[in-house]
Design a protein around this motif. Sequence first.
Motif, PDB file in Angstrom:
ATOM      1  N   MET A   1      -8.171 -21.482  -1.415  1.00 27.83           N
ATOM      2  CA  MET A   1      -7.021 -20.621  -1.660  1.00 27.83           C
ATOM      3  C   MET A   1      -7.416 -19.165  -1.397  1.00 27.83           C
ATOM      4  O   MET A   1      -8.407 -18.681  -1.894  1.00 27.83           O
ATOM      5  CB  MET A   1      -6.577 -20.796  -3.107  1.00 27.83           C
ATOM      6  N   SER A   2      -6.619 -18.483  -0.578  1.00 28.33           N
ATOM      7  CA  SER A   2      -6.954 -17.100  -0.253  1.00 28.33           C
ATOM      8  C   SER A   2      -6.586 -16.182  -1.408  1.00 28.33           C
ATOM      9  O   SER A   2      -5.624 -16.409  -2.129  1.00 28.33           O
ATOM     10  CB  SER A   2      -6.217 -16.667   1.016  1.00 28.33           C
ATOM     11  N   GLU A   3      -7.377 -15.136  -1.550  1.00 28.39           N
ATOM     12  CA  GLU A   3      -7.166 -14.178  -2.634  1.00 28.39           C
ATOM     13  C   GLU A   3      -6.014 -13.245  -2.276  1.00 28.39           C
ATOM     14  O   GLU A   3      -5.899 -12.781  -1.142  1.00 28.39           O
ATOM     15  CB  GLU A   3      -8.456 -13.376  -2.829  1.00 28.39           C
ATOM     16  N   MET A   4      -5.137 -12.955  -3.234  1.00 26.93           N
ATOM     17  CA  MET A   4      -4.029 -12.048  -2.993  1.00 26.93           C
ATOM     18  C   MET A   4      -4.542 -10.615  -2.971  1.00 26.93           C
ATOM     19  O   MET A   4      -5.379 -10.244  -3.787  1.00 26.93           O
ATOM     20  CB  MET A   4      -2.970 -12.220  -4.082  1.00 26.93           C
ATOM     21  N   ARG A   5      -4.028  -9.833  -2.015  1.00 29.02           N
ATOM     22  CA  ARG A   5      -4.485  -8.454  -1.866  1.00 29.02           C
ATOM     23  C   ARG A   5      -3.290  -7.530  -1.725  1.00 29.02           C
ATOM     24  O   ARG A   5      -2.232  -7.948  -1.288  1.00 29.02           O
ATOM     25  CB  ARG A   5      -5.363  -8.323  -0.610  1.00 29.02           C
ATOM     26  N   LEU A   6      -3.497  -6.263  -2.077  1.00 30.29           N
ATOM     27  CA  LEU A   6      -2.455  -5.256  -1.911  1.00 30.29           C
ATOM     28  C   LEU A   6      -2.767  -4.275  -0.781  1.00 30.29           C
ATOM     29  O   LEU A   6      -1.948  -3.422  -0.467  1.00 30.29           O
ATOM     30  CB  LEU A   6      -2.257  -4.487  -3.216  1.00 30.29           C
ATOM     31  N   TYR A   7      -3.955  -4.433  -0.177  1.00 30.98           N
ATOM     32  CA  TYR A   7      -4.355  -3.608   0.970  1.00 30.98           C
ATOM     33  C   TYR A   7      -5.002  -4.528   1.987  1.00 30.98           C
ATOM     34  O   TYR A   7      -5.708  -5.480   1.621  1.00 30.98           O
ATOM     35  CB  TYR A   7      -5.348  -2.511   0.538  1.00 30.98           C
ATOM     36  N   ASP A   8      -4.779  -4.269   3.280  1.00 29.78           N
ATOM     37  CA  ASP A   8      -5.418  -5.101   4.293  1.00 29.78           C
ATOM     38  C   ASP A   8      -6.840  -4.604   4.551  1.00 29.78           C
ATOM     39  O   ASP A   8      -7.311  -3.655   3.904  1.00 29.78           O
ATOM     40  CB  ASP A   8      -4.582  -5.164   5.577  1.00 29.78           C
ATOM     41  N   ALA A   9      -7.522  -5.237   5.497  1.00 30.80           N
ATOM     42  CA  ALA A   9      -8.925  -4.915   5.764  1.00 30.80           C
ATOM     43  C   ALA A   9      -9.111  -3.472   6.218  1.00 30.80           C
ATOM     44  O   ALA A   9     -10.182  -2.889   6.043  1.00 30.80           O
ATOM     45  CB  ALA A   9      -9.487  -5.879   6.800  1.00 30.80           C
ATOM     46  N   ALA A  10      -8.060  -2.877   6.789  1.00 31.79           N
ATOM     47  CA  ALA A  10      -8.139  -1.491   7.261  1.00 31.79           C
ATOM     48  C   ALA A  10      -7.681  -0.493   6.194  1.00 31.79           C
ATOM     49  O   ALA A  10      -7.615   0.709   6.446  1.00 31.79           O
ATOM     50  CB  ALA A  10      -7.298  -1.318   8.523  1.00 31.79           C
ATOM     51  N   GLY A  11      -7.360  -0.985   5.000  1.00 28.11           N
ATOM     52  CA  GLY A  11      -6.934  -0.103   3.916  1.00 28.11           C
ATOM     53  C   GLY A  11      -5.461   0.222   3.912  1.00 28.11           C
ATOM     54  O   GLY A  11      -5.004   1.089   3.158  1.00 28.11           O
ATOM     55  N   ASN A  12      -4.678  -0.463   4.767  1.00 32.14           N
ATOM     56  CA  ASN A  12      -3.239  -0.227   4.805  1.00 32.14           C
ATOM     57  C   ASN A  12      -2.560  -0.901   3.616  1.00 32.14           C
ATOM     58  O   ASN A  12      -2.873  -2.042   3.279  1.00 32.14           O
ATOM     59  CB  ASN A  12      -2.638  -0.786   6.102  1.00 32.14           C
ATOM     60  N   ARG A  13      -1.626  -0.209   3.021  1.00 29.73           N
ATOM     61  CA  ARG A  13      -0.880  -0.725   1.878  1.00 29.73           C
ATOM     62  C   ARG A  13      -0.030  -1.912   2.295  1.00 29.73           C
ATOM     63  O   ARG A  13       0.598  -1.912   3.354  1.00 29.73           O
ATOM     64  CB  ARG A  13      -0.012   0.434   1.363  1.00 29.73           C
ATOM     65  N   LEU A  14       0.036  -2.949   1.442  1.00 27.69           N
ATOM     66  CA  LEU A  14       0.824  -4.144   1.726  1.00 27.69           C
ATOM     67  C   LEU A  14       2.065  -4.237   0.838  1.00 27.69           C
ATOM     68  O   LEU A  14       2.705  -5.276   0.775  1.00 27.69           O
ATOM     69  CB  LEU A  14      -0.037  -5.409   1.548  1.00 27.69           C
ATOM     70  N   TYR A  15       2.401  -3.151   0.144  1.00 23.83           N
ATOM     71  CA  TYR A  15       3.577  -3.143  -0.725  1.00 23.83           C
ATOM     72  C   TYR A  15       4.417  -1.907  -0.451  1.00 23.83           C
ATOM     73  O   TYR A  15       3.921  -0.880   0.020  1.00 23.83           O
ATOM     74  CB  TYR A  15       3.165  -3.165  -2.201  1.00 23.83           C
ATOM     75  N   LEU A  16       5.720  -2.024  -0.724  1.00 25.75           N
ATOM     76  CA  LEU A  16       6.611  -0.879  -0.619  1.00 25.75           C
ATOM     77  C   LEU A  16       6.466  -0.027  -1.870  1.00 25.75           C
ATOM     78  O   LEU A  16       6.457  -0.549  -2.983  1.00 25.75           O
ATOM     79  CB  LEU A  16       8.072  -1.343  -0.505  1.00 25.75           C
ATOM     80  N   ASN A  17       6.331   1.286  -1.679  1.00 29.02           N
ATOM     81  CA  ASN A  17       6.250   2.181  -2.827  1.00 29.02           C
ATOM     82  C   ASN A  17       7.662   2.460  -3.352  1.00 29.02           C
ATOM     83  O   ASN A  17       8.657   1.976  -2.803  1.00 29.02           O
ATOM     84  CB  ASN A  17       5.482   3.464  -2.482  1.00 29.02           C
ATOM     85  N   ALA A  18       7.746   3.232  -4.429  1.00 29.13           N
ATOM     86  CA  ALA A  18       9.031   3.476  -5.089  1.00 29.13           C
ATOM     87  C   ALA A  18      10.050   4.117  -4.146  1.00 29.13           C
ATOM     88  O   ALA A  18      11.225   3.733  -4.127  1.00 29.13           O
ATOM     89  CB  ALA A  18       8.819   4.357  -6.321  1.00 29.13           C
ATOM     90  N   GLU A  19       9.605   5.081  -3.360  1.00 27.09           N
ATOM     91  CA  GLU A  19      10.506   5.768  -2.436  1.00 27.09           C
ATOM     92  C   GLU A  19      11.039   4.809  -1.373  1.00 27.09           C
ATOM     93  O   GLU A  19      12.230   4.814  -1.047  1.00 27.09           O
ATOM     94  CB  GLU A  19       9.742   6.925  -1.772  1.00 27.09           C
ATOM     95  N   GLU A  20      10.166   3.961  -0.844  1.00 28.67           N
ATOM     96  CA  GLU A  20      10.576   2.994   0.181  1.00 28.67           C
ATOM     97  C   GLU A  20      11.505   1.931  -0.399  1.00 28.67           C
ATOM     98  O   GLU A  20      12.470   1.517   0.249  1.00 28.67           O
ATOM     99  CB  GLU A  20       9.337   2.326   0.795  1.00 28.67           C
ATOM    100  N   ARG A  21      11.231   1.506  -1.628  1.00 28.42           N
ATOM    101  CA  ARG A  21      12.113   0.520  -2.273  1.00 28.42           C
ATOM    102  C   ARG A  21      13.513   1.102  -2.458  1.00 28.42           C
ATOM    103  O   ARG A  21      14.514   0.421  -2.225  1.00 28.42           O
ATOM    104  CB  ARG A  21      11.524   0.099  -3.632  1.00 28.42           C
ATOM    105  N   ALA A  22      13.593   2.364  -2.863  1.00 27.78           N
ATOM    106  CA  ALA A  22      14.892   3.020  -3.051  1.00 27.78           C
ATOM    107  C   ALA A  22      15.623   3.159  -1.710  1.00 27.78           C
ATOM    108  O   ALA A  22      16.840   2.922  -1.629  1.00 27.78           O
ATOM    109  CB  ALA A  22      14.701   4.390  -3.698  1.00 27.78           C
ATOM    110  N   ALA A  23      14.891   3.527  -0.658  1.00 29.30           N
ATOM    111  CA  ALA A  23      15.501   3.669   0.667  1.00 29.30           C
ATOM    112  C   ALA A  23      15.993   2.321   1.182  1.00 29.30           C
ATOM    113  O   ALA A  23      17.073   2.223   1.784  1.00 29.30           O
ATOM    114  CB  ALA A  23      14.489   4.274   1.646  1.00 29.30           C
ATOM    115  N   PHE A  24      15.219   1.271   0.938  1.00 30.14           N
ATOM    116  CA  PHE A  24      15.608  -0.080   1.365  1.00 30.14           C
ATOM    117  C   PHE A  24      16.886  -0.510   0.640  1.00 30.14           C
ATOM    118  O   PHE A  24      17.820  -1.039   1.260  1.00 30.14           O
ATOM    119  CB  PHE A  24      14.478  -1.069   1.082  1.00 30.14           C
TER     120      PHE A  24
END
Length: 201
Positions: A1-24
């Motif tokens: 089972m793969s481990e859940m992560r919030l950043y990819d190998a390059a350090g990119n965020r894998l979640y929408l922040n508060a501002e992006e969630r509001a815009a969406f």
Amino acid sequence: MSEMRLYDAAGNRLYLNAEERAAFLAAARRQSARDRTLCETLHYTGCRASELLEITPARVDLSGGTVTLRSLKKRKDAKGSPRIVYRAVPVPPEYLDTLNTAHGLREAAKSRKKANAPIWPIGRVRLWQIVKRIMIEAGIPDAPHRSPKGLRHGFGINATVNGIPLHMVQKWMGHAQLSTTAIYADAVGREEQDIAARMWG
């Protein structure tokens, strides 16, 4: 089972922040009833895309203020047999009003066939296309977090930032282990820095 992560190998965020969630959410509210409610459901429940496609009118409790989701992650009981796990996620009354108006949930509940038919009779690819299009309209950058999974992770971060106890976040997100949910607490530090930067900016 793969481990859940919030950043990819390059350090990119894998979640929408508060501002992006509001815009969406704002962009979703300019869409057709089907697309709007689909996006609002992902936003307010933190469900997996495949779980959303199984939601029926019978699983929406308009008076109780919840949407019940079937966890599609395989679970086993003490004897090692597969078991089905459901979870009820509390949602805002305004969202439920919109969902009911758009899809006639009260009326659908009167017929067993309609009550147990999916609210969104589409496939995963179509769902992904809808979400991606609306995220582009919302100005969310072309990055790994621009996806339905980014919304799910954003839900976990948002709940944690707003002080929801981890065991409740675990229940709402359908995680088998609290250690999985704890990754959101680890990410709060960076999210809080983003919030603080806006406060001082």
